[in-house]
Motif scaffolding. Structure first.
Motif, PDB file in Angstrom:
ATOM      1  N   PRO A 294       0.995  -1.425   0.086  1.00 27.57           N
ATOM      2  CA  PRO A 294      -0.304   0.120  -0.128  1.00 27.57           C
ATOM      3  C   PRO A 294       0.943   1.249   0.065  1.00 27.57           C
ATOM      4  CG  PRO A 294      -0.945  -1.718   1.549  1.00 27.57           C
ATOM      5  CD  PRO A 294       0.385  -2.166   1.126  1.00 27.57           C
ATOM      6  N   GLN A 295       2.171   1.135   0.574  1.00 21.26           N
ATOM      7  CA  GLN A 295       2.808   2.441   0.866  1.00 21.26           C
ATOM      8  C   GLN A 295       3.444   2.840  -0.680  1.00 21.26           C
ATOM      9  OE1 GLN A 295       6.567   2.487   0.285  1.00 21.26           O
ATOM     10  NE2 GLN A 295       6.804   4.470   1.136  1.00 21.26           N
TER      11      GLN A 295
ATOM     12  N   ALA B  50       0.967   4.638  -2.189  1.00 22.03           N
ATOM     13  CA  ALA B  50       0.696   5.955  -1.574  1.00 22.03           C
ATOM     14  C   ALA B  50       1.841   6.877  -2.004  1.00 22.03           C
ATOM     15  CB  ALA B  50       0.736   5.720  -0.253  1.00 22.03           C
TER      16      ALA B  50
ATOM     17  N   ASN C 205       1.498  10.675  -3.587  1.00 19.82           N
ATOM     18  CA  ASN C 205       1.960  11.858  -2.725  1.00 19.82           C
ATOM     19  C   ASN C 205       3.061  12.398  -3.488  1.00 19.82           C
ATOM     20  OD1 ASN C 205       2.832  13.148  -0.105  1.00 19.82           O
ATOM     21  ND2 ASN C 205       4.484  12.042  -0.521  1.00 19.82           N
TER      22      ASN C 205
ATOM     23  N   ASN D 213       2.313   2.575   6.170  1.00 18.10           N
ATOM     24  CA  ASN D 213       1.216   2.663   5.206  1.00 18.10           C
ATOM     25  C   ASN D 213       0.238   3.682   5.655  1.00 18.10           C
ATOM     26  OD1 ASN D 213       2.064   0.502   3.483  1.00 18.10           O
ATOM     27  ND2 ASN D 213       1.153  -0.927   4.618  1.00 18.10           N
TER      28      ASN D 213
ATOM     29  N   TYR E 147       1.555   7.442   5.364  1.00 19.88           N
ATOM     30  CA  TYR E 147       1.557   7.979   3.948  1.00 19.88           C
ATOM     31  C   TYR E 147       0.389   8.249   3.349  1.00 19.88           C
ATOM     32  CZ  TYR E 147       6.342   7.706   1.867  1.00 19.88           C
ATOM     33  OH  TYR E 147       7.817   8.214   1.537  1.00 19.88           O
ATOM     34  N   TRP E 148      -0.747   7.198   3.680  1.00 16.29           N
ATOM     35  CA  TRP E 148      -1.913   7.506   3.157  1.00 16.29           C
ATOM     36  C   TRP E 148      -2.671   8.908   3.726  1.00 16.29           C
ATOM     37  CZ3 TRP E 148      -3.788   6.642  -1.179  1.00 16.29           C
ATOM     38  CH2 TRP E 148      -3.325   5.288  -1.980  1.00 16.29           C
TER      39      TRP E 148
ATOM     40  N   VAL F 149      -1.128  11.551   2.091  1.00 15.89           N
ATOM     41  CA  VAL F 149      -1.980  12.024   0.775  1.00 15.89           C
ATOM     42  C   VAL F 149      -3.285  12.487   0.919  1.00 15.89           C
ATOM     43  CG1 VAL F 149      -3.023  10.613  -1.212  1.00 15.89           C
ATOM     44  CG2 VAL F 149      -0.833   9.891  -0.292  1.00 15.89           C
TER      45      VAL F 149
END
Length: 402
Positions: free
Chosen positions: A72-73, A76, A80, A130, A133-134, A137
């Motif tokens: 997932p990162q 992201a 980003n 994760n 980072y999200w 974003v």
């Protein structure tokens, strides 16, 4: 690959073609996320790939599990990085600073809770990364979609899927240029792993590279500032201001790098104790400090020149320079000194620093001989060629309300 956005958005903002910036952002999302999808099998099959290149079973198993949790990162980061470049081009630094500071605080707390209180270990670290980072974003998206960016963001548009090939070429050139630089310094530790005392060499180099990475963050700040300033001024048709910006930033970054290098030299006997209890490793780090100090000075100038290249759109040309200086000259010289002449880790590092010096000198010559008036006049053509030129009618027909 997202650095292509740094060039195009920076020049578009300077040229006041603000309505194109949101389209550029969306094109970058399409390209970078597609690339992330292509790269995702490297995460999924990290374990067998690590075994294939000779890593130990325990390391491959742990790293493979961590890589899958980190998927997932990857996406992201793909969202980003273009967001950051989009906002940087508009000089909206304060919102980036505040959002990043809040994210860092939340990330620290979440990492502590998951890794130490719940004892999730590396899985906890991956989940924390994760989530952080999200969150970053989401926060930046809320800011942009709220209308805070004015006409630079006018909603989602089908125009993001037009003229992708020109954008892809600049994106690939940006990726090659930057990856060649990052992989070059990562290779230093990789080569150290094949020396006679690999554990000691890798430990000492890891400490040195860590310190170099911290100081490099200062230079990377100047890199971003140079890229934005130069691209904005070229887009606005102010070549003399772009040249002045380069001189100011190079001098400031060099002086800061020199100060940091002097601090390290002064405390070379003391600072290794903060990283290791091993007397052998501390001694090697102390011996490597002059090389580390020189690297810091060089790396205080080199990222600024790279920022100029990104701001002016020279990525493809600089990629060739990097190949020659780093991989045809620097690495072979380092291996020759390290393995054939038995200078060990010092020899490898000296060879690779020499490659960096060569690259920096070439970029200095390039920027010194640049016709800035010609660069400014070519900016509009560059935006049209790489970004695609859209008129108001196309924008109105292609836009979808956000």
């Amino acid at each position: 690959m997202g650095s292509a956005l740094e060039t195009l958005c920076g020049q578009a903002y300077g040229a006041r073609k603000l309505d194109m910036m949101g389209v550029y952002l969306q094109r970058s999302w399409v390209i970078v996320n597609t690339t992330a999808l292509i790269l995702s099998p490297l995460y999924i099959f990290a374990r067998p790939l690590l075994r294939l290149i000779g890593q130990k079973q325990e390391i491959a198993d742990t790293a493979g599990k961590f890589a899958i949790w980190m998927l997932p990162q990857l996406f992201a980061a793909s969202m980003n990085f273009p967001l950051v470049k989009f906002l940087q081009a508009q000089r909206k630094m304060m919102v980036l600073t505040v959002v990043t500071a809040v994210t860092l605080g939340l990330h620290t707390l979440l990492s502590w809770f998951l890794m130490f209180k719940l004892k999730w270990g590396l899985v906890g670290a991956a989940v924390a990364l994760n989530a952080s980072y999200w969150f970053l974003v989401a926060a930046l998206l809320v800011y942009i979609l709220s209308g805070a960016c004015g006409i630079t963001w006018s909603g989602f548009s089908w125009m993001a899927f037009k003229n992708l090939w020109s954008f892809i070429k600049l994106s690939v050139a940006s990726a090659i240029m930057l990856c060649l630089e990052m992989w070059y310094f990562m290779a230093l530790i990789l080569f150290a792993g094949y020396l006679k005392n690999p554990k000691i060499s890798v430990d000492a180099l890891s400490i040195s590279v860590n310190i170099s990475g911290w100081t490099l963050m200062v230079a990377m700040g100047f890199n971003a500032a140079t890229s934005i300033w130069v691209s904005n001024e070229l887009g606005a048709g102010h070549p003399r201001t772009a040249k002045f910006a380069l001189i100011v930033v190079v001098i400031n970054s060099f002086l800061i790098g020199l100060l940091l290098a002097l601090i390290l030299i002064t405390f070379r006997q003391e600072y290794p104790t903060a990283f290791t209890r091993s007397e052998v490793v501390r001694k090697l780090v102390t011996n490597l400090t002059p090389l580390l100090a020189f690297s810091i000075i060089i790396n205080s100038v080199q990222p600024v020149l790279t920022g100029v290249a990104v701001g002016a759109g020279w990525q493809a040309w600089v990629a060739y320079v990097n190949i020659g200086c780093y991989y045809i000259f620097g690495i072979p010289l380092g291996l020759l000194l390290g393995y054939i002449f038995n200078y060990g880790v010092r020899g490898i590092w000296i060879g690779m620093i020499t490659g960096t010096v060569a690259q920096t000198c070439i970029l200095l010559i390039l920027t010194y001989r640049t016709n800035w008036d010609k660069e400014a006049s070519a900016t509009e053509d560059r935006i049209r060629k790489w970004g695609g030129k859209l008129d108001d009618k196309e924008l109105m027909n292609g836009r979808v309300d956000s």
